[in-house]
Design a protein around this motif. Structure first.
Motif, PDB file in Angstrom:
ATOM      1  N   UNK A 295       0.809  -1.222   0.000  1.00  0.00           N
ATOM      2  CA  UNK A 295       0.000   0.000   0.000  1.00  0.00           C
ATOM      3  C   UNK A 295       0.841   1.270   0.000  1.00  0.00           C
ATOM      4  N   UNK A 296       2.145   1.172   0.279  1.00  0.00           N
ATOM      5  CA  UNK A 296       2.995   2.370   0.249  1.00  0.00           C
ATOM      6  C   UNK A 296       3.348   2.692  -1.200  1.00  0.00           C
ATOM      7  N   UNK A 297       3.735   3.932  -1.498  1.00  0.00           N
ATOM      8  CA  UNK A 297       4.142   4.277  -2.867  1.00  0.00           C
ATOM      9  C   UNK A 297       5.301   3.418  -3.351  1.00  0.00           C
ATOM     10  N   UNK A 298       5.281   3.121  -4.641  1.00  0.00           N
ATOM     11  CA  UNK A 298       6.307   2.288  -5.272  1.00  0.00           C
ATOM     12  C   UNK A 298       6.985   3.101  -6.369  1.00  0.00           C
ATOM     13  N   UNK A 299       8.308   3.014  -6.417  1.00  0.00           N
ATOM     14  CA  UNK A 299       9.095   3.699  -7.443  1.00  0.00           C
ATOM     15  C   UNK A 299       9.691   2.670  -8.393  1.00  0.00           C
ATOM     16  N   UNK A 300       9.854   3.079  -9.646  1.00  0.00           N
ATOM     17  CA  UNK A 300      10.438   2.199 -10.656  1.00  0.00           C
ATOM     18  C   UNK A 300      11.502   2.941 -11.437  1.00  0.00           C
ATOM     19  N   UNK A 301      12.325   2.197 -12.165  1.00  0.00           N
ATOM     20  CA  UNK A 301      13.373   2.782 -13.000  1.00  0.00           C
ATOM     21  C   UNK A 301      13.893   1.717 -13.951  1.00  0.00           C
ATOM     22  N   UNK A 302      14.815   2.117 -14.825  1.00  0.00           N
ATOM     23  CA  UNK A 302      15.448   1.182 -15.739  1.00  0.00           C
ATOM     24  C   UNK A 302      15.355   1.616 -17.186  1.00  0.00           C
ATOM     25  N   UNK A 303      16.280   2.492 -17.610  1.00  0.00           N
ATOM     26  CA  UNK A 303      16.313   2.918 -19.005  1.00  0.00           C
ATOM     27  C   UNK A 303      15.144   3.797 -19.398  1.00  0.00           C
ATOM     28  N   UNK A 304      14.583   4.526 -18.456  1.00  0.00           N
ATOM     29  CA  UNK A 304      13.434   5.390 -18.742  1.00  0.00           C
ATOM     30  C   UNK A 304      13.922   6.772 -19.156  1.00  0.00           C
ATOM     31  N   UNK A 305      13.364   7.301 -20.254  1.00  0.00           N
ATOM     32  CA  UNK A 305      13.667   8.682 -20.643  1.00  0.00           C
ATOM     33  C   UNK A 305      12.595   9.290 -21.535  1.00  0.00           C
ATOM     34  N   UNK A 306      11.556   8.526 -21.835  1.00  0.00           N
ATOM     35  CA  UNK A 306      10.498   9.009 -22.718  1.00  0.00           C
ATOM     36  C   UNK A 306       9.298   9.466 -21.890  1.00  0.00           C
ATOM     37  N   UNK A 307       8.905  10.729 -21.980  1.00  0.00           N
ATOM     38  CA  UNK A 307       7.818  11.222 -21.124  1.00  0.00           C
ATOM     39  C   UNK A 307       6.496  10.502 -21.341  1.00  0.00           C
ATOM     40  N   UNK A 308       6.200  10.098 -22.560  1.00  0.00           N
ATOM     41  CA  UNK A 308       4.948   9.386 -22.799  1.00  0.00           C
ATOM     42  C   UNK A 308       4.930   8.047 -22.078  1.00  0.00           C
ATOM     43  N   UNK A 309       6.045   7.339 -22.120  1.00  0.00           N
ATOM     44  CA  UNK A 309       6.115   6.058 -21.419  1.00  0.00           C
ATOM     45  C   UNK A 309       6.021   6.265 -19.910  1.00  0.00           C
ATOM     46  N   UNK A 310       6.717   7.266 -19.398  1.00  0.00           N
ATOM     47  CA  UNK A 310       6.694   7.508 -17.956  1.00  0.00           C
ATOM     48  C   UNK A 310       5.316   7.966 -17.499  1.00  0.00           C
ATOM     49  N   UNK A 311       4.648   8.770 -18.298  1.00  0.00           N
ATOM     50  CA  UNK A 311       3.275   9.189 -17.973  1.00  0.00           C
ATOM     51  C   UNK A 311       2.361   7.978 -17.888  1.00  0.00           C
ATOM     52  N   UNK A 312       2.497   7.046 -18.840  1.00  0.00           N
ATOM     53  CA  UNK A 312       1.654   5.851 -18.832  1.00  0.00           C
ATOM     54  C   UNK A 312       1.915   4.996 -17.594  1.00  0.00           C
ATOM     55  N   UNK A 313       3.171   4.915 -17.165  1.00  0.00           N
ATOM     56  CA  UNK A 313       3.509   4.133 -15.974  1.00  0.00           C
ATOM     57  C   UNK A 313       2.769   4.667 -14.751  1.00  0.00           C
ATOM     58  N   UNK A 314       2.770   5.993 -14.593  1.00  0.00           N
ATOM     59  CA  UNK A 314       2.089   6.593 -13.439  1.00  0.00           C
ATOM     60  C   UNK A 314       0.576   6.515 -13.617  1.00  0.00           C
ATOM     61  N   UNK A 315       0.088   6.865 -14.799  1.00  0.00           N
ATOM     62  CA  UNK A 315      -1.362   6.923 -15.037  1.00  0.00           C
ATOM     63  C   UNK A 315      -2.019   5.552 -14.899  1.00  0.00           C
ATOM     64  N   UNK A 316      -1.329   4.506 -15.308  1.00  0.00           N
ATOM     65  CA  UNK A 316      -1.912   3.160 -15.265  1.00  0.00           C
ATOM     66  C   UNK A 316      -1.722   2.473 -13.925  1.00  0.00           C
ATOM     67  N   UNK A 317      -0.983   3.112 -13.023  1.00  0.00           N
ATOM     68  CA  UNK A 317      -0.820   2.536 -11.695  1.00  0.00           C
ATOM     69  C   UNK A 317       0.291   1.518 -11.575  1.00  0.00           C
ATOM     70  N   UNK A 318       1.182   1.454 -12.543  1.00  0.00           N
ATOM     71  CA  UNK A 318       2.309   0.516 -12.431  1.00  0.00           C
ATOM     72  C   UNK A 318       3.278   0.955 -11.337  1.00  0.00           C
ATOM     73  N   UNK A 319       3.381   2.257 -11.144  1.00  0.00           N
ATOM     74  CA  UNK A 319       4.245   2.816 -10.102  1.00  0.00           C
ATOM     75  C   UNK A 319       3.758   4.215  -9.780  1.00  0.00           C
TER      76      UNK A 319
END
Length: 648
Positions: A295-319
């Motif tokens: 239930x605590x916030x989760x952070x992710x990483x790994x070769x991320x640099x595209x804002x559209x991909x990062x937006x989708x990660x947050x918006x979809x609840x992956x992290x």
């Protein structure tokens, strides 16, 4: 203002701290670490630039908490060390004054102490301590930590965390991943203990939980504590994602953020730091699965640099948070550009590992696409020139484009000429290789910067001595690059031969049976690409080793891909090209035919020396940069172009 990426740009409150966005700067080690472990002024400037660039948090890495059992040359925070607390305080303030939350990563190397030392003989002479008695793969013996030692280490985590809070850090990250000490205790591969710290998962998590309790007692309630873990160790004998979920659940009551990385540094560098051969965000699935169970916030990483991909990660609840490291070397202002809807101006990381290779070799930092890295203390602003001059840049490759951009920012009148119809120089050839798309895009980004800063760009325009005389510039920057080396091998000019630089123009000519002649970096990467496409690829190299021109971090990962996709022939000298393949002489004098109906010539580059020499006396100020000076790397071309423009 309507933001293009609202989820990525939204604040997040953790404990009593509000972070301005969801883009955090991942732990990156400094460079000018003093002999007694203080943060040097260059490193302070290094971290400050990420705060200035708009990151929500900036993590300083790594502070080793227990020098008695971890002699790594890294940061220490200890009031007995003169300047230690002051250096940490100046660093935290430098980050915080730009609106970012400064975080300090607390760590212990365990059985891999001294990994970052450039003097490996000293590293191998150190006492190494870990969960269990063992011998490392490199032959170094490791002793098991006693329970008294563990108690002292636990206390030291709390003591250092308290000092970090006093210094002004607003968050603490506990490093429990990547094969360091806490991960070694979590891992069934490393941990063979039979006491209360080994065996069951509960026992293997005990040390991490004791550390987290010690830190909480030191920093108090509401102060964010982040635990960095590998979601899976990703190798046989280590823990898998299912057990990673259970580890996250066990440490959840004691943390405010679970930061999910991947792999172990010693057994999976390319997993922990995804290379250009992997998909961006290839490790996000680990965080996404763990987030389902905590239930605590989760952070992710790994070769991320595209804002559209990062937006989708947050918006979809992956992290809830995305971390970036190399991406914020390439462009420290990436978060700010996203916040300001200027995502088209982002300079993307190439995942070439220049940054990490340089740190391993010389204990400094460099970045292929950002000449400021490692030199942040000199400032990131370009000062106007006292007198505006007319500057002519010959060549529209990465070095020439960056030189033109920099000269224009200084207030000069800049004309850039490129003899071909398209800008980019040698980077144009990368557009046909999917895993090198960022390199192709780099020239487009630099061209955008140049145009926006007022550079007049003239394509299909060759710079000759007569042309320079007509334009009469005050300064000439010669960035005419290099050209392919095509030796007089019989048949190398045949219709079945494609020069590697021209592959993007002639890829349809390449059949399913290919011989790549030349096993340097360019030849290896082209061969990998062709193999990925399903072609049968033979790679021919006269020397006994492949890609000696690749850096020490990229080369091992490159060779793994070669092994997957390519048949290699080293010690083979090309004698002639035929319709059936390449006739070669082996190092034993035997003549063999390497079969292939298409041949890629990748035998290297040489500078356009005659053109350079013809231009040397054309203007009062002359600078020769990049491959025009010496065939080298994009890194050197950009760096030399930047400083050539500053010198006008």
């Amino acid at each position: 203002m309507k933001r293009h990426f609202p989820h990525l740009c939204s604040p997040i409150t953790i404990g009593r701290v509000t972070f301005r966005n969801r883009m955090f700067s991942a732990p990156m080690g400094g460079t000018d670490i003093t002999n007694d472990g203080c943060i040097g002024p260059k490193s302070t400037a290094f971290y400050e630039l990420r705060g200035k660039g708009g990151a929500g948090a900036v993590t300083v890495s790594e502070c080793m908490v227990h020098p008695e059992t971890d002699g790594s040359h890294a940061y220490h925070l200890d009031t007995s060390i003169l300047n230690s607390l002051a250096a940490a305080t100046y660093t935290a303030d430098a980050i915080h004054r730009h609106g970012a939350v400064p975080s300090l990563e607390l760590s212990h190397s365990g059985m891999y102490a001294g990994t970052y030392m450039t003097d490996k003989s000293k590293q191998h002479n150190m006492h190494q301590w870990g969960p269990s008695d063992t011998v490392r793969p490199d032959g170094v013996p490791v002793k098991a930590l006693t329970t008294d030692m563990l108690s002292d280490i636990v206390a030291s985590y709390g003591r250092v965390a308290g000092l970090a809070k006093r210094a002004g850090f607003g968050m603490i990250m506990i490093h429990g991943g990547h094969g360091w000490l806490l991960n070694q205790f979590l891992s069934p591969y490393f941990n063979k203990r039979t006491d209360e710290y080994g065996g069951s998962l509960e026992n293997r998590c005990r040390l991490a939980i004791e550390v987290l309790k010690s830190v909480r007692e030191a920093v108090g309630p509401g102060f964010p504590i982040e635990f960095r873990m590998s979601g899976s160790e990703l190798f046989e004998g280590g823990y898998d994602l299912a057990e990673g979920v259970r580890i996250a659940q066990m440490i959840e009551p004691y943390v405010d953020i679970i930061h999910v990385s991947a792999g172990t540094y010693q057994r999976g560098f390319g997993d922990t730091h995804p290379s250009m051969f992997k998909e961006h965000g290839c490790n996000v699935y680990l965080a996404a699965e763990i987030k389902k169970h905590v239930s605590v916030p989760v952070a992710t990483l790994g070769g991320l640099n595209d804002p559209q991909q990062m937006e989708e990660i947050i918006a979809s609840g992956k992290a809830d948070i995305v971390y970036m490291a190399r991406a914020l070397l390439a462009d420290p202002f990436l978060p700010r550009k996203i916040m300001e809807n200027r995502e088209n101006e982002i300079v993307h990381c190439l995942r070439c590992f220049t940054c990490m290779a340089e740190r391993a070799v010389t204990a400094t930092r460099r970045c292929t696409v950002n000449p400021l890295i490692g030199r942040e203390i000199e400032g990131n602003e370009v000062s106007p020139a006292p007198v505006s001059k007319k500057v002519l840049v010959a060549g529209g490759g990465p070095g020439g484009l960056y030189a033109a951009y920099t000269a224009a920012r200084r207030g000069h009148q800049v004309i850039l000429c490129e003899k071909e119809a398209q800008l980019g120089g040698i980077l144009k050839s990368e557009q046909a290789i999917p895993f090198k798309q960022e390199m192709y895009q780099l020239s487009q980004t630099y061209a955008l910067f140049a145009r926006n800063s007022g550079v007049e760009i003239r394509t299909s325009t060759e710079v000759t001595p007569e042309y320079v005389e007509k334009e009469n510039p005050d300064a000439l920057i010669i960035a005419v690059g290099s050209e392919p080396l095509v030796p007089p091998i019989k048949g190398l000019n045949g219709d079945n031969v494609v020069i590697v630089n021209d592959y993007y123009l002639e890829k349809e000519k390449v059949t399913d049976q290919v011989v790549v002649l030349g096993g340097g970096l360019a030849g290896c990467e082209c061969a990998i690409h062709l193999g990925m496409e399903g072609k049968h690829v033979h790679l021919v190299e006269m020397r006994q080793e492949l890609a000696p021109d690749a850096n020490i971090r990229h080369r091992p990962l490159l060779l793994k891909e070669v092994d997957k996709y390519v048949t290699v022939h080293t010690g083979c000298k090309g004698l002639a090209v035929t319709d059936e393949g390449v006739l070669c002489e082996t190092d034993t004098g035997e003549e063999i035919l390497i079969p292939g109906t298409s041949v890629i010539c990748a035998l290297g580059q040489h500078s356009r020396t005659s053109l350079v020499n013809s231009l040397r006396d054309s203007a009062p100020y002359i600078a020769v940069i990049g491959d025009a000076s010496k065939v080298s790397t994009i890194t050197n071309a950009v760096y030399e172009g930047y400083h050539a423009a500053l010198d006008i």
